[in-house]
Design an enzyme around this catalytic site. Structure first.
Site, PDB file in Angstrom:
ATOM      1  N   ASP A  12      52.956  31.702  35.520  1.00  0.00           N
ATOM      2  CA  ASP A  12      53.121  30.717  36.163  1.00  0.00           C
ATOM      3  C   ASP A  12      53.283  29.589  35.381  1.00  0.00           C
ATOM      4  O   ASP A  12      53.102  29.783  34.134  1.00  0.00           O
ATOM      5  CB  ASP A  12      52.430  30.359  37.487  1.00  0.00           C
ATOM      6  CG  ASP A  12      50.912  30.012  37.061  1.00  0.00           C
ATOM      7  OD1 ASP A  12      50.674  29.988  35.915  1.00  0.00           O
ATOM      8  OD2 ASP A  12      50.005  29.682  37.881  1.00  0.00           O
ATOM      9  N   HIS A  13      53.168  28.148  35.735  1.00  0.00           N
ATOM     10  CA  HIS A  13      53.318  27.186  34.667  1.00  0.00           C
ATOM     11  C   HIS A  13      52.224  27.043  33.946  1.00  0.00           C
ATOM     12  O   HIS A  13      51.980  26.759  32.783  1.00  0.00           O
ATOM     13  CB  HIS A  13      53.583  25.714  35.712  1.00  0.00           C
ATOM     14  CG  HIS A  13      52.681  25.585  36.703  1.00  0.00           C
ATOM     15  ND1 HIS A  13      52.651  26.338  37.833  1.00  0.00           N
ATOM     16  CD2 HIS A  13      51.588  24.822  36.811  1.00  0.00           C
ATOM     17  CE1 HIS A  13      51.728  25.843  38.591  1.00  0.00           C
ATOM     18  NE2 HIS A  13      51.110  25.108  38.073  1.00  0.00           N
ATOM     19  N   CYS A  69      48.276  33.590  34.491  1.00  0.00           N
ATOM     20  CA  CYS A  69      48.046  32.128  35.159  1.00  0.00           C
ATOM     21  C   CYS A  69      47.072  31.247  34.710  1.00  0.00           C
ATOM     22  O   CYS A  69      46.435  31.700  33.316  1.00  0.00           O
ATOM     23  CB  CYS A  69      47.988  32.401  36.616  1.00  0.00           C
ATOM     24  SG  CYS A  69      46.606  32.968  37.136  1.00  0.00           S
ATOM     25  N   GLY A  70      46.303  30.378  35.349  1.00  0.00           N
ATOM     26  CA  GLY A  70      45.421  29.559  34.919  1.00  0.00           C
ATOM     27  C   GLY A  70      44.115  30.435  34.760  1.00  0.00           C
ATOM     28  O   GLY A  70      43.228  30.198  33.478  1.00  0.00           O
ATOM     29  N   THR A  71      43.776  31.364  35.478  1.00  0.00           N
ATOM     30  CA  THR A  71      42.606  32.005  35.386  1.00  0.00           C
ATOM     31  C   THR A  71      43.026  33.609  35.480  1.00  0.00           C
ATOM     32  O   THR A  71      41.787  34.480  35.044  1.00  0.00           O
ATOM     33  CB  THR A  71      41.661  31.905  36.909  1.00  0.00           C
ATOM     34  OG1 THR A  71      42.522  32.055  37.757  1.00  0.00           O
ATOM     35  CG2 THR A  71      41.397  30.538  36.747  1.00  0.00           C
ATOM     36  N   GLY A  72      44.013  33.960  35.588  1.00  0.00           N
ATOM     37  CA  GLY A  72      44.016  35.360  35.736  1.00  0.00           C
ATOM     38  C   GLY A  72      43.818  35.989  37.152  1.00  0.00           C
ATOM     39  O   GLY A  72      44.239  36.996  37.531  1.00  0.00           O
ATOM     40  N   GLY A  74      44.481  34.388  40.459  1.00  0.00           N
ATOM     41  CA  GLY A  74      45.762  34.428  41.480  1.00  0.00           C
ATOM     42  C   GLY A  74      46.603  35.604  41.328  1.00  0.00           C
ATOM     43  O   GLY A  74      47.390  36.303  42.342  1.00  0.00           O
ATOM     44  N   HIS A 102      37.977  53.114  32.387  1.00  0.00           N
ATOM     45  CA  HIS A 102      37.581  53.500  33.651  1.00  0.00           C
ATOM     46  C   HIS A 102      38.243  53.369  35.152  1.00  0.00           C
ATOM     47  O   HIS A 102      38.653  54.061  35.880  1.00  0.00           O
ATOM     48  CB  HIS A 102      36.465  52.811  33.916  1.00  0.00           C
ATOM     49  CG  HIS A 102      35.129  53.283  32.794  1.00  0.00           C
ATOM     50  ND1 HIS A 102      33.839  53.194  33.206  1.00  0.00           N
ATOM     51  CD2 HIS A 102      35.257  54.064  32.077  1.00  0.00           C
ATOM     52  CE1 HIS A 102      33.094  53.803  32.282  1.00  0.00           C
ATOM     53  NE2 HIS A 102      33.939  54.328  31.240  1.00  0.00           N
ATOM     54  N   ASN A 103      39.124  52.157  34.800  1.00  0.00           N
ATOM     55  CA  ASN A 103      39.817  51.747  35.919  1.00  0.00           C
ATOM     56  C   ASN A 103      41.399  51.717  35.905  1.00  0.00           C
ATOM     57  O   ASN A 103      42.202  51.856  37.017  1.00  0.00           O
ATOM     58  CB  ASN A 103      39.818  50.161  36.276  1.00  0.00           C
ATOM     59  CG  ASN A 103      38.114  49.632  36.376  1.00  0.00           C
ATOM     60  OD1 ASN A 103      37.941  48.866  35.666  1.00  0.00           O
ATOM     61  ND2 ASN A 103      37.498  50.364  37.274  1.00  0.00           N
ATOM     62  N   ARG A 113      43.225  29.363  30.693  1.00  0.00           N
ATOM     63  CA  ARG A 113      42.180  28.262  30.832  1.00  0.00           C
ATOM     64  C   ARG A 113      40.885  29.020  30.281  1.00  0.00           C
ATOM     65  O   ARG A 113      40.047  28.457  29.638  1.00  0.00           O
ATOM     66  CB  ARG A 113      41.669  27.847  32.038  1.00  0.00           C
ATOM     67  CG  ARG A 113      42.982  27.049  32.630  1.00  0.00           C
ATOM     68  CD  ARG A 113      42.633  26.250  33.868  1.00  0.00           C
ATOM     69  NE  ARG A 113      43.399  25.387  34.355  1.00  0.00           N
ATOM     70  CZ  ARG A 113      44.208  25.523  35.478  1.00  0.00           C
ATOM     71  NH1 ARG A 113      44.382  26.665  36.014  1.00  0.00           N
ATOM     72  NH2 ARG A 113      45.307  24.726  35.746  1.00  0.00           N
ATOM     73  N   ARG A 136      35.896  61.883  36.059  1.00  0.00           N
ATOM     74  CA  ARG A 136      35.229  61.411  37.217  1.00  0.00           C
ATOM     75  C   ARG A 136      35.667  59.751  37.803  1.00  0.00           C
ATOM     76  O   ARG A 136      35.753  59.456  38.975  1.00  0.00           O
ATOM     77  CB  ARG A 136      33.672  60.932  37.057  1.00  0.00           C
ATOM     78  CG  ARG A 136      33.490  59.799  35.970  1.00  0.00           C
ATOM     79  CD  ARG A 136      31.848  60.173  35.904  1.00  0.00           C
ATOM     80  NE  ARG A 136      31.405  59.047  34.648  1.00  0.00           N
ATOM     81  CZ  ARG A 136      31.706  58.952  33.493  1.00  0.00           C
ATOM     82  NH1 ARG A 136      32.130  59.879  32.856  1.00  0.00           N
ATOM     83  NH2 ARG A 136      31.324  57.825  32.823  1.00  0.00           N
ATOM     84  N   HIS A 137      36.455  59.429  36.689  1.00  0.00           N
ATOM     85  CA  HIS A 137      37.010  58.040  36.922  1.00  0.00           C
ATOM     86  C   HIS A 137      38.425  58.308  37.765  1.00  0.00           C
ATOM     87  O   HIS A 137      38.648  57.453  38.661  1.00  0.00           O
ATOM     88  CB  HIS A 137      37.256  57.257  35.692  1.00  0.00           C
ATOM     89  CG  HIS A 137      36.117  56.767  34.920  1.00  0.00           C
ATOM     90  ND1 HIS A 137      35.087  56.284  35.401  1.00  0.00           N
ATOM     91  CD2 HIS A 137      35.556  57.518  33.896  1.00  0.00           C
ATOM     92  CE1 HIS A 137      34.130  56.279  34.493  1.00  0.00           C
ATOM     93  NE2 HIS A 137      34.430  56.952  33.259  1.00  0.00           N
ATOM     94  N   ARG A 140      37.386  58.516  41.399  1.00  0.00           N
ATOM     95  CA  ARG A 140      37.142  57.227  41.849  1.00  0.00           C
ATOM     96  C   ARG A 140      38.293  56.268  42.353  1.00  0.00           C
ATOM     97  O   ARG A 140      38.248  55.504  43.142  1.00  0.00           O
ATOM     98  CB  ARG A 140      36.257  56.446  40.967  1.00  0.00           C
ATOM     99  CG  ARG A 140      34.777  57.144  40.833  1.00  0.00           C
ATOM    100  CD  ARG A 140      33.870  56.617  39.809  1.00  0.00           C
ATOM    101  NE  ARG A 140      32.663  57.308  39.865  1.00  0.00           N
ATOM    102  CZ  ARG A 140      31.967  57.410  38.613  1.00  0.00           C
ATOM    103  NH1 ARG A 140      32.241  56.719  37.446  1.00  0.00           N
ATOM    104  NH2 ARG A 140      30.853  58.376  38.799  1.00  0.00           N
TER     105      ARG A 140
HETATM  106  C1  RB5 Z   1      47.918  26.789  39.031  1.00  0.00           C
HETATM  107  O1  RB5 Z   1      47.348  25.409  38.952  1.00  0.00           O
HETATM  108  C2  RB5 Z   1      46.636  27.783  39.293  1.00  0.00           C
HETATM  109  O2  RB5 Z   1      46.193  27.425  40.475  1.00  0.00           O
HETATM  110  C3  RB5 Z   1      47.068  28.966  38.812  1.00  0.00           C
HETATM  111  O3  RB5 Z   1      47.510  29.093  37.696  1.00  0.00           O
HETATM  112  C4  RB5 Z   1      46.076  30.387  38.912  1.00  0.00           C
HETATM  113  O4  RB5 Z   1      44.873  29.723  38.235  1.00  0.00           O
HETATM  114  C5  RB5 Z   1      45.717  30.793  40.192  1.00  0.00           C
HETATM  115  O5  RB5 Z   1      44.911  31.674  40.489  1.00  0.00           O
END
Ligand code: RB5
Length: 157
Positions: A12-13, A69-72, A74, A102-103, A113, A136-137, A140
């Site tokens: 995303d942006h 994305c910002g955190t991975g 979403g 494992h996954n 971020r 075993r993985h 699971r």
């Molecule tokens: C966008 O602002 C932010 O919500 C998105 O990049 C992401 O971090 C969502 O999980």
């Protein structure tokens, strides 16, 4: 790493700048990348891009996917709605190692971020170099898949 080394990539942006770095890095390493956008820092909705990558991986057009994305987080939530997808946020190499070993993760999600370019390169390298251990993985993972099946005992008490 699956046999099909083609990687579907999107962001995303918030993840756009890091996604560009991921594409450049993979291309430098000689890995085929399909960049599914976004193509600018203009605001977009991350589920749209998560779905594009997840469908390509689930359909076999790509061997695995990378979403930024910002955190991975979403991206992870959205991609995991597609059956067959195991999207996992890995912003450090330990997570990247176990997400594969494992996954059996097939979509790596990154948080712009949370990690810098140098860490991204180490995470991507670890992800690509680590095989699924199976055994075993695998049993699971089968249990995870069964949770979504209509015949799962919890749904038929
Ligand atoms: C966008 O602002 C932010 O919500 C998105 O990049 C992401 O971090 C969502 O999980």
């Amino acid at each position: 790493m699956p046999e099909n080394i083609q990687i579907a990539l999107a962001s995303d942006h918030a993840g756009f700048a890091l996604k560009e770095k991921v594409r450049e890095y993979l291309t430098r390493k000689g890995i085929a990348v399909r960049d599914l956008g976004t193509n600018s820092p203009a605001s977009v909705d991350y589920p749209d891009y998560a779905e594009k990558v997840a469908r390509q991986v689930a359909g076999g057009q790509a061997g695995c996917g990378i979403l930024v994305c910002g955190t991975g987080l979403g991206m992870m939530l959205a991609a995991n709605q597609v059956p067959g997808i195991r999207a996992l946020p890995c912003n450090d190499t330990i997570s990247a190692h176990f997400a594969r070993a494992h996954n059996n993760g097939n979509v790596l999600t990154l948080g712009s971020r949370l990690l810098d370019e140098a860490t991204m390169e180490k995470v991507v390298d670890t992800w690509l170099a680590t095989p699924f251990e199976g055994g075993r993985h695998a049993a699971r993972i089968k249990k995870i898949d069964a949770i979504g099946e209509p015949s799962h005992p919890e749904k038929n008490p």
